[in-house]
Design an enzyme around this catalytic site. Structure first.
Site, mmCIF file in Angstrom:
data_model
loop_
_atom_site.group_PDB
_atom_site.id
_atom_site.type_symbol
_atom_site.label_atom_id
_atom_site.label_comp_id
_atom_site.label_asym_id
_atom_site.label_seq_id
_atom_site.Cartn_x
_atom_site.Cartn_y
_atom_site.Cartn_z
ATOM 1 C CB CYS A 1 12.347 9.389 9.243
ATOM 2 S SG CYS A 1 13.287 8.196 8.276
ATOM 3 C CE LYS B 1 -2.026 2.780 2.898
ATOM 4 N NZ LYS B 1 -2.107 3.997 2.042
ATOM 5 C CD GLU C 1 9.515 12.994 12.209
ATOM 6 O OE1 GLU C 1 10.475 12.487 11.617
ATOM 7 O OE2 GLU C 1 8.482 12.366 12.506
ATOM 8 C CD GLU D 1 12.241 4.561 9.285
ATOM 9 O OE1 GLU D 1 12.197 5.510 10.106
ATOM 10 O OE2 GLU D 1 12.131 4.714 8.065
#
Length: 502
Positions: A306, A196, A405, A272
């Site tokens: 990331c 996906k 973040e 992750e």
């Protein structure tokens, strides 16, 4: 080189190629491109200028149900799971070769869909995907099972068995790279996969499905379902006949997927997730090299990374000098059209992400951080969302821009006075994905690398590594690992067979 395979060299040539590109937007199930069962589609748009690229199938739970049945039937048939490793290897290597042969189209699709500079997709993303698929394929017949050291009247076999049906959910910031990181080991170990892609960057995943079939991958082994996470992703997470879910994305979504695992069949869930990585510069470092790397660490890929080194920890005695070097290094990250080969920093993915960056810049100012440069939108291309490289100094680790973040080109500079303080600040985070250390003191480098709680630590470099080393995080940056032989283990069950031969 034929005219067809000639790589465009200018913005105009890439745009001309984009005009003639036949973009596939359907799902891929059981070896065929198909519409979503509902017939619904969703427009995917170019971050560069907002124009529509294609109408893409918007799959839902009913498509997930169909794909799982196909994947399970294919897995149990043994057409791939029982294929001799050397034969699987040949198909995987051929798959990598086809990606390489179609590099111009794939690089362009990735740039159009994700807003990434074409120079990056051509020179980093596509070659990286080729290497990952090829390396995973080459590893298939070189990973041996084991025989335990039993007594003379027993024989104990320890075998790696494929898990079964793997669902892989990949993000929008590195769609091609993370897709390869999931497909490589999952396919190599004999699983069937339902992929996906992120709903706003599905195009390269859809393209890869056709190339995999062309390479000889049996029908039903790889199925690609574009669609929203809220319905399709949830259906995959809760499905009782999916054995493993591997996900790259936000920590918030990762936690939700873990809950889905517990609510369903305890499927393996490898994550992750986010990061707020410290990049630590000591006074004895090569400051010019460190400054160039510090800018790259946060502004590469528009900051939508990331592992971005968004917390720059600088020894106080050199802070003023070093910040000026970083400011100068940031000047080369001027936003530009993603399909211009001279562009180093492209467009943010969409208006929502642009608003997020604006929000955090406002929080930085509100909480007392000092704006060194940037802090505003760029008008690089009309219709797109671009943001200037932004640097704050005078940041403390309890400020919002140091804790959360941002996923944009915003750097928070924090000063420290001692190695012990630097380590304390570095580890004072819910995340533990990556870290950088800049020092010419070998003992300090080893101490810091040992004690920083992060899955990847780079000494006198940033973003180091290749397919041979594992990638993943500590703490709320996730679990499990992509890349390297360690990734193969994540897609296998260990089976012990004890045989009495007395």
């Amino acid at each position: 080189m034929s005219e067809q395979n000639k790589t465009p060299q200018t913005l105009q040539e890439w745009q001309a190629m984009a005009e003639t590109l036949q973009i596939e937007g359907r799902a891929f199930i059981n070896g065929e491109y198909v519409d979503a069962l509902s017939g619904e589609t969703r427009a995917t748009r170019s971050p560069a200028d907002g124009r529509e690229l294609a109408q893409v199938a918007s799959c839902g739970p009913e498509d997930a149900e169909l794909a799982v049945k196909v994947a399970r039937k294919t897995f149990e048939s043994g057409v791939w799971s029982h294929m001799p490793p050397m034969e699987r290897k040949k198909i995987m290597v051929r798959f990598a070769e086809l990606i390489e042969q179609n590099k111009n189209e794939i690089a362009l699709l990735e740039s159009l869909d994700a807003g990434k500079p074409i120079s990056d997709t051509m020179n980093v993303d596509v070659p990286g995907a080729v290497t990952t698929i090829r390396w995973s394929g080459e590893a298939i017949d070189k990973v041996y099972d084991e025989v335990a050291p039993t007594g003379p009247n027993e024989l104990a076999l320890i075998q790696r068995m494929p898990l079964g049906v793997v669902a892989a959910i990949v993000p929008w910031n590195f769609p091609l790279s993370t897709t390869a990181w999931k497909l490589g080991p999952a396919l190599a170990t004999g699983n069937s996969v339902i992929l996906k892609p992120a709903s706003n960057t599905p195009l390269t995943a859809i393209k890869l499905a056709g190339l995999a079939k062309e390479a000889g991958l049996p029908d039903g082994v790889l199925n690609v379902l574009p669609g929203p996470g809220s319905s399709l992703g949830k259906a995959l997470g809760l499905h009782m006949d999916i054995d493993c879910l591997t996900f790259t994305g936000s920590t918030e979504v990762g936690k939700t997927l873990t809950e889905y695992s517990g609510q369903s069949n305890l499927k393996r869930t490898f994550l992750e997730l986010g990061g707020k990585s410290p990049n630590i510069v000591f006074a004895d470092a090569d400051l010019d090299k460190a400054a160039e790397a510090a800018a790259l660490a946060v502004f590469y890929n528009q900051g939508e990374t990331c592992t971005a080194g968004t917390r720059l920890l600088v020894e106080k005695s050199i802070a003023g000098e070093f910040i000026e070097k970083v400011k100068k290094a940031s000047e080369r990250f001027k936003p530009g059209h993603p399909q211009d080969p001279n562009t180093v920093m492209g467009a943010l993915i969409d208006k929502s992400q642009f608003d997020t960056v604006e929000h955090y810049v406002g929080k930085g100012k509100e909480e007392g951080a000092q704006l060194v440069c940037g802090g505003a939108a760029s008008s690089a291309v009309e219709g797109g969302h671009y943001y200037e490289p932004t640097v704050f100094r005078g940041v403390t680790n309890d400020m919002t821009i140091a804790k959360e973040e941002i996923f944009g080109p915003v750097l928070a500079v924090i000063e420290f006075e001692s190695e012990e303080e630097a380590l304390q600040i570095a580890n004072d985070s819910i995340y533990g994905l990556a870290a950088g250390i800049w020092t010419l003191n070998i003992n300090r480098a080893h101490r810091m690398a040992r004690d920083i709680r992060a899955g990847s630590v780079w000494v006198n470099n940033y973003f180091g590594g290749d397919i041979t080393v594992p990638f993943g995080g500590f703490k709320q940056s996730g679990n499990g690992r992509d890349k390297s032989l360690h990734a193969l283990d994540k897609y296998c069950e260990l089976k012990s067979t004890w045989i009495d031969i007395s």
